[in-house]
Design a protein around this motif. Structure first.
Motif, PDB file in Angstrom:
ATOM      1  N   GLN A  83      -3.193   0.410  -3.927  1.00  0.00           N
ATOM      2  CA  GLN A  83      -3.066  -0.969  -3.239  1.00  0.00           C
ATOM      3  C   GLN A  83      -2.903  -2.142  -4.227  1.00  0.00           C
ATOM      4  O   GLN A  83      -3.537  -2.227  -5.085  1.00  0.00           O
ATOM      5  N   ASN A 138      -3.746   6.378  -2.747  1.00  0.00           N
ATOM      6  CA  ASN A 138      -4.099   5.058  -2.078  1.00  0.00           C
ATOM      7  C   ASN A 138      -3.903   4.049  -2.834  1.00  0.00           C
ATOM      8  O   ASN A 138      -4.824   3.267  -3.402  1.00  0.00           O
ATOM      9  N   GLN A 149       0.778  -1.163  -0.042  1.00  0.00           N
ATOM     10  CA  GLN A 149      -0.138   0.193  -0.054  1.00  0.00           C
ATOM     11  C   GLN A 149       0.863   1.110   0.071  1.00  0.00           C
ATOM     12  O   GLN A 149       2.009   1.183   0.749  1.00  0.00           O
ATOM     13  N   TYR A 177      -3.512  -4.041  -9.329  1.00  0.00           N
ATOM     14  CA  TYR A 177      -3.617  -2.929  -8.436  1.00  0.00           C
ATOM     15  C   TYR A 177      -4.853  -1.986  -8.547  1.00  0.00           C
ATOM     16  O   TYR A 177      -5.506  -1.880  -9.503  1.00  0.00           O
ATOM     17  N   TYR A 228      -6.315   1.994  -7.326  1.00  0.00           N
ATOM     18  CA  TYR A 228      -5.889   3.439  -6.766  1.00  0.00           C
ATOM     19  C   TYR A 228      -6.959   4.325  -6.989  1.00  0.00           C
ATOM     20  O   TYR A 228      -8.008   4.136  -7.684  1.00  0.00           O
TER      21      TYR A 228
END
Length: 654
Positions: free
Chosen positions: A107, A105, A94, A122, A124
């Motif tokens: 992740q 953000n 993260q 991922y 975001y």
């Protein structure tokens, strides 16, 4: 999910996906043909034709949206097994704050190892700024998904993303995580056209050398007259960007944008993830194929195809043409299977040899009567000729310049040329701007208008004689002390101050005085140190025995390149490699050719320095020794230390 939640999710899907789903669920086509998305959604939900699981799967399939950008990158250093193992720990990573304030953000939601690649998914958040009903500026953050592929069999990182700017953020994160920088690859135009299987071109941007742009476009596809105009002006310009109407799959067309300078391909259509991924895998294969296929073409054509130009800072237009030809030859040489590549210099390349910043000129004196290269002698005063830093021979006797060999035969002067650090740096940087992983460990020289490029570094022809095979060094210990290394790296080519006969005599009798020539006395048979003038050849010399063969050996001694007036630690000196592109490396190459190869009495040339030799310098000198008919021995830091420890007259301070 509630009805409203199901509706909201289905609204994110493209019309075609909803239509196909309804047909799959056996909805009568007459009910949905020409209808809007809301009508189709209501029909699907009215009788529970679609489950929550099916909705989630379909939404995930189309999660990348209606504008997807594909870019390809290469790692500076090849990934190791340790790197691939480390990627397993990347799942769950993260990063709340990213390098671009419009995103946050990050992740990583999954890392999956496949046969040919590692796939990283991922999510975001992206900020959308708008004006609310009260006329005030407001913002909302929305979550998006991206995908990374890291190749196992091919050295690449592929990014599939909705947002160009987010690509820079994720590239930075991966680079930091693996401690390995990334460079974007520019797909050649031929690869782009193969990837997208275009049916018509709708836009093209052509850019001139001074930045001027010509834009030609038509939404339904360019006309024949427009294509003719493009053909007329593109010879002097580079195709930098544009759009196509293309077939992504059979029956699925889309508008596809490309930007060669940015190295990106954008698909303006909402596609299922499996279709998008299949297209991406094919694009990667095609791009690598096309880049490899270009290696035999002129460098200017390769760069133009990639939307780039070779960079030759500070050179004239004529010099740039010559450098382009040298670049073409170097790429071709490094691509072939053979270790050595030779060809006659082209007309554009010859004038560059006179540029002292690009080439080191080394004069060689050839006697047609003796049929050999000889030491140059002044035809009038019979003294050995000297050369300046540019390789020109001269004599201070004042008589008209003439050159003879030691047998007084008239001689011709021919020149050998070795590239300077500046030349190699420009060539190698241009190569790596296209072929990121190409090995640029090679040696280049020009002899009598013939270009030689050698990429192998081996001693299969027996040119090099190993230190341990020389009998006088057999008594040297096989292991060395660290304190000896720290002592050896500070040795100079002469003792402090002047170097005279009296000073040499004092040095030999005083154990506290030490220089590089002294360590070979009395180890090397028949060697007695002489005053070091800084320009003579043969800092050490003597007859040595290798097996049952005797060789007349003369040596070139150089101090450590970091052994200067500036203070450096022992470790800094020990870890500094002697490079062919350093000032000292250039001096060794010049002495090696001008004097070592020209002295017919010398059979074995020793190159000695309290330093480790770079493989490039060793390969260069091996090649020069081979074409000059000499043998060579390298006496580096470890060998210098072994000689010191074998010499009882030398005291190494603790």
């Amino acid at each position: 999910m509630t009805i409203d939640e199901r509706k909201d999710k289905l609204k994110t899907l493209p019309w075609q996906a909803l239509y196909d789903l309804a047909v799959k669920k056996e909805v009568d086509e007459t009910e949905i043909n020409g209808k809007d998305k809301e009508t189709i959604i209501n029909r699907l939900l009215s009788t529970d034709l679609v489950s929550d699981g099916e909705i989630e799967t379909l939404v995930n399939d189309y999660i990348y949206g209606n504008r997807v950008t594909f870019t390809l990158w290469s790692f500076r250093n090849p990934l190791t097994e340790t790197d691939y193992a480390a990627l397993e720990d990347f799942s769950g990573y993260q990063e709340p704050v990213l390098s671009n304030a419009s995103f946050r953000n990050l992740q990583v939601i999954s890392v999956v190892s496949k046969n040919d690649r590692v796939e990283i998914l991922y999510v975001y958040s992206k900020e959308y700024i708008y004006t609310d009903e009260d006329g005030h500026s407001a913002a909302v953050w929305e979550q998006h998904r991206g995908c990374l592929w890291i190749g196992k069999n091919m050295p690449y990182l592929a990014v599939i993303s909705k947002h160009d700017r987010m690509t820079g953020c994720i590239i930075h994160v991966i680079s930091e995580f693996l401690k390995n920088s990334l460079t974007q690859m520019n797909p050649p135009k031929s690869a782009i056209e193969r990837c997208i299987n275009y049916t018509a071109r709708s836009r093209i941007v052509l850019q001139g050398a001074d930045g001027e742009k010509t834009i030609i476009s038509r939404s339904g596809g360019l006309t024949e007259d427009q294509e003719t105009e493009i053909s007329r002006i593109r010879e002097q310009r580079i195709d930098t960007s544009g759009s196509y109407i293309a077939d992504i799959t059979e029956g699925t067309s889309a508008s596809v944008k490309y930007n060669i300078k940015k190295g990106s391909i954008g698909i303006l259509k909402c596609l299922p993830a499996p279709v998008l991924f299949d297209w991406s895998q094919n694009a990667i294969n095609v791009i690598f194929e096309e880049v490899e296929k270009m290696k035999g073409r002129p460098a200017e054509e390769i760069f133009k195809e990639l939307g780039l130009e070779p960079k030759w800072p500070g050179l004239t237009n004529d010099e740039k043409k010559g450098m382009n030809d040298f670049l073409t030859c170097t790429i071709a040489a490094l691509d072939q299977n053979e270790d050595e590549y030779s060809l006659q210099l082209g007309d554009t390349m010859v004038p560059l040899l006179a540029n002292h910043s690009l080439f080191l000129r080394i004069p060689r004196t050839y006697c047609n009567i003796c049929e050999s290269y000889e030491v140059p002698i002044c035809g009038t005063c019979k003294k050995e000729l000297k050369h300046d830093k540019y390789g020109w021979l001269s004599c201070d006797c004042g008589a008209p310049f003439s050159v003879v060999c030691p047998e007084d035969h008239p001689c011709n002067i021919v020149y050998w040329y070795v590239p300077t650090k500046k030349f190699r740096s420009m060539i190698d940087q241009n190569i790596h701007s296209i072929y990121k992983s190409m090995d640029t460990e090679y040696f280049m020289c020009i002899t009598e208008q013939q270009l030689h490029i050698v990429k192998a570094d081996n001693n299969s022809d027996g040119t090099e004689i190993l230190f341990d095979n020389i009998s006088c060094f057999n008594a040297c210990p096989s292991s060395i002390k660290e304190v000896t290394k720290g002592f050896a790296v500070h040795l100079n080519e002469k003792c402090d101050g002047t170097c005279s006969k009296a000073k040499v005599s004092q040095c030999l009798s005083n154990p506290t005085m030490l220089c590089l020539p002294k360590i070979f006395y009395p180890i090397l048979p028949g060697f007695h140190p002489q005053p070091h003038k800084g320009s003579e050849y043969g800092d050490v010399s003597g007859e040595v025995l290798v097996g049952s063969t005797r060789y007349e050996m003369k040596g070139i001694l150089k101090k450590n390149t970091k052994n200067t007036r500036t203070e450096h630690s022992d470790d800094e000196l020990i870890n500094e490699y002697l490079l062919s592109t350093s000032k000292e490396g250039g001096e060794i190459i010049r002495q090696f050719v001008e004097q070592g190869l020209a002295d017919n009495r010398c059979q074995l040339i020793a190159v000695a320095a309290p330093q480790y030799f770079d493989s490039g310098l060793k390969g260069t000198l091996r090649y020069l020794a081979r074409i000059g008919g000499k043998h060579i021995v390298f006496i580096g830091l470890d060998e210098i230390c072994r000689i010191i420890e074998a010499n009882d007259s030398i005291i190494v301070p603790n």
